[in-house]
Design a protein around this motif. Structure first.
Motif, mmCIF file in Angstrom:
data_model
loop_
_atom_site.group_PDB
_atom_site.id
_atom_site.type_symbol
_atom_site.label_atom_id
_atom_site.label_comp_id
_atom_site.label_asym_id
_atom_site.label_seq_id
_atom_site.Cartn_x
_atom_site.Cartn_y
_atom_site.Cartn_z
ATOM 1 N N PRO A 49 1.076 -3.243 4.089
ATOM 2 C CA PRO A 49 0.851 -3.527 5.813
ATOM 3 C C PRO A 49 0.316 -4.653 7.221
ATOM 4 N N SER A 102 5.854 4.212 -0.291
ATOM 5 C CA SER A 102 5.158 2.053 -0.141
ATOM 6 C C SER A 102 4.817 1.672 1.382
ATOM 7 N N SER A 142 1.193 -1.353 -0.090
ATOM 8 C CA SER A 142 -0.102 -0.119 0.298
ATOM 9 C C SER A 142 1.000 1.071 -0.267
#
Length: 146
Positions: free
Chosen positions: A96, A93, A37
């Motif tokens: 997660p 970036s 993510s």
């Protein structure tokens, strides 16, 4: 001549089969793909002055949960100004799986030229947890006195 037409037909059919949805790749990926993510936004300042062309913008995503310990860097990005001016978009970036919803995360930025600090963020910009945003996180940096 017929052999060439047949070989061309077979090659075309193989290429078409390789491009169809749901087909499997001919080779295996180099390793397991990790979910990624990103935190996005921009870095800007309000002072009416141009950055030197050699300025460097550094943006970091950090775990800032621990009060008496240095922040742990999760992700960083280095952007060379190359004569461009603010705002500078960034994308940090992260995995997660490394984010703990109980912790506090923030982004910060600094602008340097060589060893000289020109601008730095002086406020906390929370992200990721406790209702904080992931996108559109604009970081305002302030000028350092010379």
């Amino acid at each position: 001549m017929n052999k060439i037409k047949i070989a061309g037909f077979i090659l075309g059919a193989l290429l078409l089969a390789a491009c169809t949805p749901g087909s499997r790749p001919a080779t295996k990926p180099a390793g397991p793909s990790l979910p990624v993510s990103a935190v996005t936004g921009s870095v800007t300042y309000l002072v009416r002055s141009a950055l030197p062309p050699t300025a460097v913008i550094e943006v970091v995503l950090q775990d800032v949960s621990k009060m008496d310990a240095p922040a742990e860097t999760i992700s960083s990005q280095r952007i060379e100004a190359n004569g461009k001016q603010v705002p500078f978009p960034y994308e940090l970036s992260y995995d997660p799986a490394q984010i703990d919803p109980r912790m506090t995360y923030a982004v910060s930025a600094r602008i340097t030229e060589g060893n000289e600090l020109l601008f730095i963020s002086d406020t906390v910009n929370p992200v990721l947890t406790r209702g904080a945003p992931l996108t559109g996180v604009d970081i305002l940096v302030v000028a350092m006195s010379r």
